[in-house]
Design a protein around this motif. Structure first.
Motif, PDB file in Angstrom:
ATOM      1  N   GLY A  95      -7.008   0.664   2.059  1.00  0.00           N
ATOM      2  CA  GLY A  95      -5.762   1.415   2.117  1.00  0.00           C
ATOM      3  C   GLY A  95      -5.838   2.766   1.453  1.00  0.00           C
ATOM      4  O   GLY A  95      -4.802   3.405   1.228  1.00  0.00           O
ATOM      5  N   PRO A 135       1.717   2.620   6.022  1.00  0.00           N
ATOM      6  CA  PRO A 135       1.093   3.413   4.951  1.00  0.00           C
ATOM      7  C   PRO A 135      -0.121   4.220   5.390  1.00  0.00           C
ATOM      8  O   PRO A 135      -0.363   5.300   4.854  1.00  0.00           O
ATOM      9  N   SER A 136      -0.912   3.723   6.356  1.00  0.00           N
ATOM     10  CA  SER A 136      -2.136   4.418   6.757  1.00  0.00           C
ATOM     11  C   SER A 136      -1.981   5.226   8.035  1.00  0.00           C
ATOM     12  O   SER A 136      -2.991   5.650   8.616  1.00  0.00           O
ATOM     13  N   ILE A 145       0.280  11.522   4.378  1.00  0.00           N
ATOM     14  CA  ILE A 145       1.531  11.514   5.135  1.00  0.00           C
ATOM     15  C   ILE A 145       1.777  12.851   5.833  1.00  0.00           C
ATOM     16  O   ILE A 145       2.483  12.897   6.851  1.00  0.00           O
ATOM     17  N   ARG A 163       0.832  -1.196   0.000  1.00  0.00           N
ATOM     18  CA  ARG A 163       0.000   0.000   0.000  1.00  0.00           C
ATOM     19  C   ARG A 163       0.866   1.246   0.000  1.00  0.00           C
ATOM     20  O   ARG A 163       1.833   1.327   0.768  1.00  0.00           O
ATOM     21  N   PRO A 164       0.527   2.219  -0.830  1.00  0.00           N
ATOM     22  CA  PRO A 164       1.281   3.489  -0.806  1.00  0.00           C
ATOM     23  C   PRO A 164       0.910   4.294   0.435  1.00  0.00           C
ATOM     24  O   PRO A 164      -0.170   4.146   1.006  1.00  0.00           O
ATOM     25  N   PHE A 165       1.808   5.158   0.840  1.00  0.00           N
ATOM     26  CA  PHE A 165       1.564   6.016   2.000  1.00  0.00           C
ATOM     27  C   PHE A 165       0.520   7.066   1.638  1.00  0.00           C
ATOM     28  O   PHE A 165       0.597   7.692   0.584  1.00  0.00           O
ATOM     29  N   LYS A 166      -0.462   7.241   2.536  1.00  0.00           N
ATOM     30  CA  LYS A 166      -1.543   8.191   2.325  1.00  0.00           C
ATOM     31  C   LYS A 166      -1.569   9.200   3.468  1.00  0.00           C
ATOM     32  O   LYS A 166      -1.242   8.873   4.615  1.00  0.00           O
ATOM     33  N   ASN A 214       0.135  -2.029   8.531  1.00  0.00           N
ATOM     34  CA  ASN A 214      -0.522  -0.992   7.730  1.00  0.00           C
ATOM     35  C   ASN A 214      -0.899   0.220   8.575  1.00  0.00           C
ATOM     36  O   ASN A 214      -0.832   1.361   8.109  1.00  0.00           O
TER      37      ASN A 214
END
Length: 566
Positions: free
Chosen positions: A432, A368-369, A62, A57-60, A364
């Motif tokens: 995610g 990323p979250s 951030i 999962r990409p970082f969201k 997670n």
């Protein structure tokens, strides 16, 4: 005329009406090898296949995790400075006096010449004070058995609370209907019993009868009976919903029993927050020691007072905001971990239990979250602060018509934010996605499938709260009877039993809080299944398919289409 083979190979037209074998809410997706033009205002997530995201999962969001880290580092860095920069003279203000020669506060001569003679004099005074208070000490010693029995009662209650919680989950899974129907009469019997018992006991006791005249006792008795009558009316008005709620609670209990490892992780998160929280409390204690002894002039007379540094209130605000934000973030982290773990169980194929599902959810949540969780915690923190401010204004300034209108608007807005935030964090744990995307997609998901989330939110939560209240009340009555039979606490037994009731109620309330999050997660997973036309958990669909349809969205369906077929 086209043959059967040509008809089977012909791609379906998106504009054609759905056939009887196609789910009502099914939306055809364009082939991957054939790019399709999209309208300029179309949403890129409109045709997204929603499911649990097992991949990287990409970082969201951030920026919010960085902001939370900045708040934390600033609080701890300034906290270390607070301890180092404290003024040891803060507790000796009385030893300073104003000097007209230097126009400042100086330490008095008597405070500077503290010797063994002064210590001996102080010791003799202290001994005399202890001798005069010997009567009080003996009374404290005589009441030590109350403290001993209280400690033992709370320890035993704490040890029994976890088996009670597991037993409650097992009963809710296998005997939900029986447990609910047995508990429902106690919602009425226990308040009536306590009300009548208090009325009789207060009438017999001379002290109580003098404090509460007969008219007041009758008024309290009638008021409680009216409340019981309202509870009975609520049961009668919502009786058609209780059967469905029972089945929903049973499904949620089954999901929670399949993920019992959560009860080892969630208390660990709470303990970690307490470890994080403790140094900030120490910093706040030492913050008030930062300042100096200054001269204050009042009516031509000068005195020496303690004056805090001007930056101390700002540090108080920073530290308190950090505490509130971290507490809300911890709660949202727990909800995220619960949702991610239960979603992996729900979407697992062939009823196989997923491996390391809790570890994956923790990774997670803190990876990323983390920004999404921090943003969610910040919103909840703001909601709680604004609500507290509104309540404080109401207590101070009364209730004018303008205030009542504004208060209703603010409370409605804050409740809507809290409600939307809950399903947002569930959706973010599953997919995610970022916070805003999760909020929009979860709302559209429920709206597309005509699901009424209010039903799951209100009925099951209140029914569970009533069940734990009844169980804890029965336990309290048993504890009080044992204390009266085995000890000589007399009236203190009611106080000890009340504290045991509070402790057990808090622990069982934590079990119910976790179960509420599980029910919400299963609800979102069911909505995803329904949106995709799939069935991952047949027993869940058999229950949730009976949920009431949201009437506000019926107009979006084609004429004559009122049900969903899987």
């Amino acid at each position: 005329m086209a043959t059967n083979g040509d008809s089977a190979s012909k791609p379906s037209d998106p504009d054609d009406p759905p056939s009887s074998s196609t789910p009502l809410l099914y939306k055809p997706y364009p082939p991957l090898d054939e790019p399709q033009p999209s309208p300029p205002d179309s949403d890129p997530t409109q045709y997204l296949q929603i499911t649990y995201n097992h991949g990287p999962r990409p970082f969201k969001d951030i920026a919010f995790s960085i902001l939370f880290l900045v708040f934390t580092l600033a609080t701890f860095a300034l906290g270390v400075f607070v301890i180092v920069n404290r003024n040891p003279d803060s507790s000796h203000v009385s030893s300073y006096s104003y000097s007209s020669n230097s126009s400042s506060c100086v330490k008095s001569t008597a405070a500077q010449t503290w010797d063994s003679g002064n210590f001996a004099s102080f010791s003799s005074v202290l001994l005399r004070e202890l001798e005069s208070s010997s009567g009080k000490l003996s009374s404290v010693a005589s009441s030590s058995h109350v403290l001993r029995d209280l400690v033992w009662t709370l320890v035993i209650t704490l040890l029994l609370s976890f088996p009670f919680g597991l037993g409650l989950l097992v009963l809710l899974k296998h005997y939900t209907k029986q447990l609910v129907y047995i508990s429902l009469p106690f919602f009425i019997i226990i308040p009536i019993f306590v009300d009548i018992y208090w009325f009789v006991a207060c009438t017999v006791d001379s002290n109580c009868s003098e404090s509460f005249p007969l008219a007041y006792r009758i008024l309290v008795l009638v008021f409680v009976l009216i409340i019981v009558g309202i509870i009975v009316w609520i049961f009668v008005a919502n009786w058609h919903r209780i059967e469905l709620t029972i089945r929903i609670i049973g499904v949620g209990s089954d999901a929670l029993l399949a993920n019992l490892g959560l009860f080892g992780v969630l208390p660990g998160l709470t303990f970690a927050w307490l470890v994080y929280f403790s140094p900030i409390v120490v910093f706040l204690v030492f913050a008030r020691l930062n300042g100096k002894i200054a001269v204050r002039e009042s009516s031509g007379e000068y005195s020496c007072v303690w004056k805090q540094d001007s930056w101390v209130p700002a540090y108080y605000a920073l530290a308190i905001l950090t505490i509130l934000w971290s507490a809300a973030t911890m709660v949202e982290t727990q909800a995220y971990v619960i949702s991610g773990t239960v979603a992996q169980w729900y979407f697992a194929k062939d009823r196989t239990k997923p491996r390391r599902s809790i570890r994956s959810s923790l990774r997670n949540a803190f990876g990323p979250s983390s920004g999404t969780i921090c943003l969610s915690g910040l919103l909840i923190c703001i909601v709680r602060v604004v609500r507290s401010a509104v309540e404080s204004v109401r207590e101070q300034e009364g209730q004018g018509i303008v205030y009542v209108c504004l208060s209703c608007i603010v409370n409605t807005l804050l409740t809507a934010i809290e409600f939307l935030n809950k399903f947002t964090i569930n959706f973010a744990a599953i997919t995610g996605e970022a916070y805003c995307t999760s909020a929009r997609m979860s709302y559209e998901l429920l709206k597309r499938n005509l699901l009424s989330a209010v039903f799951v939110e209100t009925v099951s939560t209140r029914l569970l709260a009533g069940i734990i209240f009844v169980l804890s009340a029965i336990y309290t009555i048993a504890v009080c009877a044992i204390l009266n039979a085995a000890t000589d606490l007399e009236a203190d037994s009611y106080f000890v039993a009340a504290l045991a009731w509070v402790l057990l109620l808090l622990i069982l309330g934590y079990f119910v809080h976790v179960l509420d999050n599980v029910i919400d997660t299963v609800y979102i997973c069911y909505a995803i299944d329904r949106d995709r036309g799939e069935v991952c958990k047949q027993d869940v669909h058999e229950v949730y398919v009976h949920l009431p349809i949201s009437r506000n969205n019926r107009s979006t369906l084609p004429s004559g289409s009122t049900t969903f077929q899987v």
